[in-house]
Structures are given as C-alpha cells and as structure tokens.
Write an enzyme that holds these catalytic residues in place. Structure first.
Site, short mmCIF file in Angstrom:
data_model
loop_
_atom_site.label_atom_id
_atom_site.label_comp_id
_atom_site.label_asym_id
_atom_site.label_seq_id
_atom_site.Cartn_x
_atom_site.Cartn_y
_atom_site.Cartn_z
N GLY A 119 0.79 -1.22 0.00
CA GLY A 119 0.00 0.00 0.00
C GLY A 119 0.82 1.27 0.00
O GLY A 119 0.27 2.37 0.08
N ASP A 244 -9.28 -0.42 -16.00
CA ASP A 244 -9.37 0.36 -14.76
C ASP A 244 -8.54 1.63 -14.83
O ASP A 244 -8.57 2.43 -13.89
CB ASP A 244 -8.97 -0.49 -13.55
CG ASP A 244 -7.60 -1.12 -13.70
OD1 ASP A 244 -7.45 -1.97 -14.60
OD2 ASP A 244 -6.68 -0.77 -12.94
N ASN A 245 -7.83 1.83 -15.93
CA ASN A 245 -7.05 3.05 -16.13
C ASN A 245 -7.62 3.92 -17.24
O ASN A 245 -6.92 4.78 -17.77
CB ASN A 245 -5.59 2.72 -16.44
CG ASN A 245 -4.85 2.18 -15.23
OD1 ASN A 245 -5.28 2.39 -14.10
ND2 ASN A 245 -3.76 1.48 -15.45
#
Length: 464
Positions: A119, A244-245
């Site tokens: 993350g 997703d981009n």
C-alpha cells in the site's frame, strides 16, 4: 481553509470502503503545485497544512476517506475486484466555478483491495506522476494532476532495495473508470450500475438526460478518441491501458510505467511488464476500441430493453470507433503540420519516412525553420517536403502545438534518482522547463535534445 463535499459517498453506496489512510510518521512536503492550487482557488493557507493533510498524518476538514472499488481487464485478463490498493479518496473539492474535483492520496497505505501489496509508494514514482502530468497539462492534454508530493519518513522496499516513501495528492475530474462499471456489471447489481450511470452523466455530461446510456457511451467515445489522438501527437506511451485506467471524464489517469517516445518507432514499449507489446505506442488506438467494448458490455442493460437490440446498438457504436479516432488523429496531425485541413495521404507518407527520427525534434524544427530545418534527416524526405510546402503550412500555428520541451526520459530519470538521494533541485528545474513546452528552446537546449549516446533502452516500472 479547504472544504470537502462527498457526493461519491452519498450517491454510490457499495462502490467504496470507508478507510482512513495510514498516518505518515514524519511527513515533509517536497513538491507543492502552486499553479494547480491557484487554478482550484485553494486558500493559500492550505500549503502550510499540506504535509499533514496530504500524507495521512491528519485529515482535512470535511474529508471522508474511502478506498474505491472497481474491476478491470489487466493485460486482457479480467479481475472482478481490483480497487484502490494503495489510495484513499479524501473527498471532492468544489472550486469557485462550482466544478467538482476529486482529491485522492496515492501511496497512503494498505486497503482490503491491496492484493498482498504494502500500500506504499516510493518517492520516485510519485514524482514521476507529478512531472509527467504537469507536462501533459502544459501541452493542453486532459489529465489528472498532482497537487503535492509528501515524503512520509518511512522506508519502502522494492526490487531496488530500500527507498524513501512518499504520497502524492492527485486531483482528478473524477476517478470513475471503465472498471467502475465493470465492478457492478460483474456482480449483476443493476440498481447500483444504474446509480453509477446517472452519477456519471450528472457529473461529467450534464447535457444528457438521466439514464441515457447510449449518449454517455457516445460522449465517452469522443472524449477518449480525442485524448488518445493527443497522446499519439506528442509521442506519449501510457504503458498500462487496462480498463481500470480509462477514466470516463476523458482525462489521462494513472501515470505508472509511462514515458515519451523519442525516436519514432510504432512498436515502442517502455513498461517492464508489457512483454508482448499490448500497450505499445501504435496499439493505443486499438486498445481504445477494446476498452470501450468492455464499457459497452457493462452498459448493455440500459441500451435497450430488448437484449438483441441492445447488442446491435452496441456493435453499431463499436464499429464507428475507428473512424471517430481517425478523424481526431488526422486533426491532431493537421495542426502539427500547420495545415488548414487534414490530409491522410500526406500524414501516412510522412510516418513511413520517420522511423528512427526524433518525433519531438522533427516537428519542432519543421515548425521553426520549415523544410530547411529537417531536410536530409531521412532518405526520401525531400519529395515529401515539397508536397507539404506547396500546401502553405502556417509555421506560427505549428509552433503553438509542437513542443520544444517534453520530459525527456534521461532527464526524468536523473531528476528522480537525485530526489531519491535527497536532492530536489533537478526535479524542480525539470518541472520549470516542461511547464513552458512551446517556448523556443534557445538557452535551454539541455532540456530539448534527445538522450545522449549510451543512455540505452529505457525501461519503466509501475512502482508497486
């Protein structure tokens, strides 16, 4: 000093998880975008809080941080649940004109969508997003932008070893992606998909009626065709055009393994993970159509109550994408060549002569000195130049669209390496120059010339 609205949280239940970013232990502001802050109309006092607010160490007033859920096709393979694995949407800022802007932290900690990742982000990739997106904005190409980069005081571990951690605060018209629609579609959650449809229309295409899925698809097609034509015009290679981009706003989003092509080669790939060249320079228009086909699939329930009719409508629209893109691309190339009207034959012949020529330098020299500046650069170019000259090109107009300065790969790498070692001066110098892309290169030739011999093949990484 900064107020947030949170329409995503109010209007799109099921599309996010409430989650606070990790608190950076020793945040230090290393890059602040005064230009963007002014464009947004942010109170000047925000900068004093930037290290805390844009690192997760503290939350701005009114922020309701969430990690967004979405699905996506990654290199052709479908994942029904991706989502923000290292990002937190703080909320939406309303500027003085009533425009809504997402402010998101990236590199701000693990989420349930992290898929085993930490993350976090290293400072180099976060500064890459800043410099490349600023270059795109300066060239007039729709893009998300970085408001701030904050060093966290943490160490992140990558293949290169220990690296200083950082968070980027990204500003976007929204983070609605093709993958956002795929997320609900894959689950058969039609009511939530309809809510997302209406939310997207209201936020980005308010001239459309609620529920007008076909109108939305047409609007997104035009916006994305125009965007990718602009990418091609400046030699930009996104590197990871997964569904997703692709943002429905028509902005460039997610600057991972991206770079600018120098020597013209249609098969140019920079990404270390794109081993098959799926997202090569010349393939970007093809992926436009492929990604929009996935959006059409998600929108099928709203195109027509009759499934066969809905499929026919989708196929009709998909069949038109190549022509829409070609119109946009020819308009971009006509502007680069200073022509009053597109000439596909002239453009095609030029591209056939260009392999090996520096894309940016060729068009800039052509715009500054006409035929004399490029004559002899390629075999067979003389005849083409005569044809072009006969069309009466407008060199002044060409100089307004052909950049002298782009983020040259060797300069980007040098700036990021220096920043990783604690020296931000090369980064700030590079940003200052790429913000003036169309001004003459005289006096700043070091930023205009290609990489020196020996720089080698350039490889980029996504930073995770």
């Amino acid at each position: 000093m900064i107020g947030f609205d949170n329409s995503w949280v109010r209007d799109l239940p099921g599309s996010f998880l409430r989650l606070a970013p990790d608190a950076a232990p020793a945040p230090v502001l290393v890059a602040w975008n005064d230009s963007l802050a002014a464009d947004l109309g942010l109170d000047p006092g925000v900068k004093a809080h930037a290290a805390q607010w844009f690192s997760g160490a503290a939350l701005p007033p009114g922020a309701e941080p969430v990690a967004l859920a979405y699905a996506g096709h990654q290199f052709g393979g479908f994942s029904p649940q991706l989502g923000d694995g290292r990002a937190h949407l703080l909320g939406e800022f309303l500027d003085g004109q009533g425009r809504r802007w997402d402010i998101q932290l990236k590199g701000s900690g693990r989420t349930p969508f992290s898929r085993g990742g930490d993350g976090k982000a290293a400072i180099g990739p976060m500064l890459r997003e800043y410099v490349i997106s600023e270059a795109m904005a300066a060239m007039g190409i729709p893009t998300t932008r970085a408001l701030a980069v904050v060093a966290t005081g943490e160490t992140v571990w990558r293949e290169a070893g220990p690296l200083p951690g950082a968070v980027v605060a990204r500003v976007a018209a929204s983070h609605i992606r093709v993958g956002s629609f795929q997320f609900f579609s894959a689950r058969g959650e039609t009511d939530k998909l309809r809510a997302l449809l209406d939310y997207t229309i209201a936020r980005h295409y308010p001239h459309l009626a609620p529920g007008d899925a076909l109108g939305l698809f047409d609007a997104v097609t035009r916006a994305q065709a125009r965007l990718i034509a602009q990418w091609m015009g400046v030699g930009f290679v996104h590197g990871v055009m997964n569904t997703d981009n692709m943002a429905l706003s028509g902005e460039t989003i997610d600057y991972g393994p991206c770079a600018f092509m120098e020597a013209y080669a249609p098969g140019t790939v920079f990404s270390s993970i794109d081993r098959q060249g799926r997202y090569a320079y010349a393939n970007q228009p093809l992926i436009l159509g492929w990604n929009l086909a996935r959006l059409a699939e998600a929108l099928l329930p709203f195109l027509d109550p009759d499934e066969a009719r809905a499929v026919a409508l989708a196929n009709e629209r998909l069949g038109a994408i190549a022509g829409i893109y070609e119109t946009e691309f020819q308009a971009v190339m006509a502007a680069k060549l200073g022509l009053a009207a597109p000439d596909a034959g002239l453009v095609g012949d030029l591209l056939g002569l260009m392999p090996g020529l520096d894309w940016t330098l060729f068009f800039r020299r052509l715009s500054e000195t006409g035929s004399d500046g490029v004559r002899g650069m390629a075999e067979g170019l003389a005849g083409w130049l005569e044809r072009w000259q006969a069309m009466g090109p407008d060199l002044g107009a060409m100089r307004a669209v052909n950049p002298a300065i782009i983020p040259r790969n060797h300069l980007v790498e040098a700036a990021l390496e220096a920043a990783t070692s604690g020296d931000m001066a090369p980064f700030h110098a590079l940003v200052a120059e790429i913000r003036r892309p169309f001004e003459p290169a005289m006096g700043r030739e070091a930023f205009a010339l290609p990489a020196p011999e020996g720089f080698g093949d350039y490889v980029t990484f996504c930073g995770t």
